[in-house]
Design a protein around this motif. Structure first.
Motif, PDB file in Angstrom:
ATOM      1  N   ASP A  72       0.824  -1.310  -0.192  1.00 37.47           N
ATOM      2  CA  ASP A  72      -0.208  -0.331   0.026  1.00 37.47           C
ATOM      3  C   ASP A  72       0.959   1.220   0.067  1.00 37.47           C
ATOM      4  O   ASP A  72       0.274   2.790  -0.329  1.00 37.47           O
ATOM      5  CB  ASP A  72      -0.726  -0.117   1.140  1.00 37.47           C
ATOM      6  N   HIS A 104      -6.558   4.730  -3.093  1.00 37.17           N
ATOM      7  CA  HIS A 104      -6.779   4.105  -1.781  1.00 37.17           C
ATOM      8  C   HIS A 104      -8.442   4.097  -1.486  1.00 37.17           C
ATOM      9  O   HIS A 104      -8.648   2.784  -1.010  1.00 37.17           O
ATOM     10  CB  HIS A 104      -5.543   4.109  -1.466  1.00 37.17           C
ATOM     11  N   THR A 120      -0.431   4.484   1.938  1.00 41.24           N
ATOM     12  CA  THR A 120      -0.475   5.281   1.271  1.00 41.24           C
ATOM     13  C   THR A 120       0.344   7.115   1.247  1.00 41.24           C
ATOM     14  O   THR A 120       1.062   7.081   0.083  1.00 41.24           O
ATOM     15  CB  THR A 120      -1.036   5.032  -0.024  1.00 41.24           C
TER      16      THR A 120
END
Length: 204
Positions: A72, A104, A120
């Protein structure tokens, strides 16, 4: 449709689409046979992957949680790195960062639902504001060790990054940073409500 041939637009689209890949959901289904969207908090992030998979396979849970966290974080960084080495403008890099986080949090592959965006967000911030993000990670670590509530630790770290950015880089345009922080807090509204009610679970 000529705008699609603009390199900046191509990077914006890539940032959103790559940012939207739900690695936590995919890893948990592939290796643990569980759907994290229908269990735990319903989030596709590392914390929920760890929590849900732990109920079925404690040894696998930590590995999948770490893998989700890393992947991520790298979603936004991968696009940023290519754009940076291609010499794109700093304003373009910040737009890429924002779009990766949006991807995301509001994934096009999940009906515009998604995760909380912390990994993220921290990934793109580490690329663009490494000192501020290092401070945020230290704050997060201290909070994680003491308070032991994932959402509180994460949001405290995010807030410290925002404050640090104003102190360390007072003359930079802060709108993208403020916007990313707003998104992260917005996605954590249910957690914030549970914290206020004293119902938020601690990390064990």
């Amino acid at each position: 449709m000529d705008f699609l041939f603009n390199i900046n637009v191509q990077f914006y689209i890539a940032a959103y689409l790559i940012g939207g890949i739900p690695f936590g959901l995919l890893l948990a289904k592939k290796f643990a046979g569980v759907d994290v969207k229908s269990a735990g908090s319903g989030s596709i992030g590392a914390t929920n992957v760890l929590r849900v998979v732990k109920e079925k396979n404690p040894d696998l849970a930590k590995k999948l949680g770490i893998a989700t966290l890393v992947l991520d974080a790298l979603k936004g960084v991968s696009v940023l790195a290519v754009a940076y080495f291609m010499g794109l403008d700093e304003s373009v890099l910040w737009a890429i960062a924002v779009l990766a986080v949006l991807g995301h949090c509001f994934s096009p592959y999940l009906g515009f639902e998604g995760g909380k965006g912390i990994a993220t967000g921290m990934g793109v911030m580490m690329f663009l504001l490494p000192l501020e993000t290092t401070i945020a990670l230290v704050v997060w670590l201290v909070m994680a060790k003491t308070v032991r509530i994932s959402s509180v630790s994460s949001l405290t770290g995010v807030l410290s990054l925002l404050v640090a950015s104003f102190i360390i880089h007072p003359n930079m345009p802060h709108a993208p940073v403020v916007f990313i922080v707003f998104i992260l807090f917005y996605k954590h509204i249910p957690n914030i409500i549970r914290v206020i009610k004293g119902e938020e679970k601690r990390v064990i």
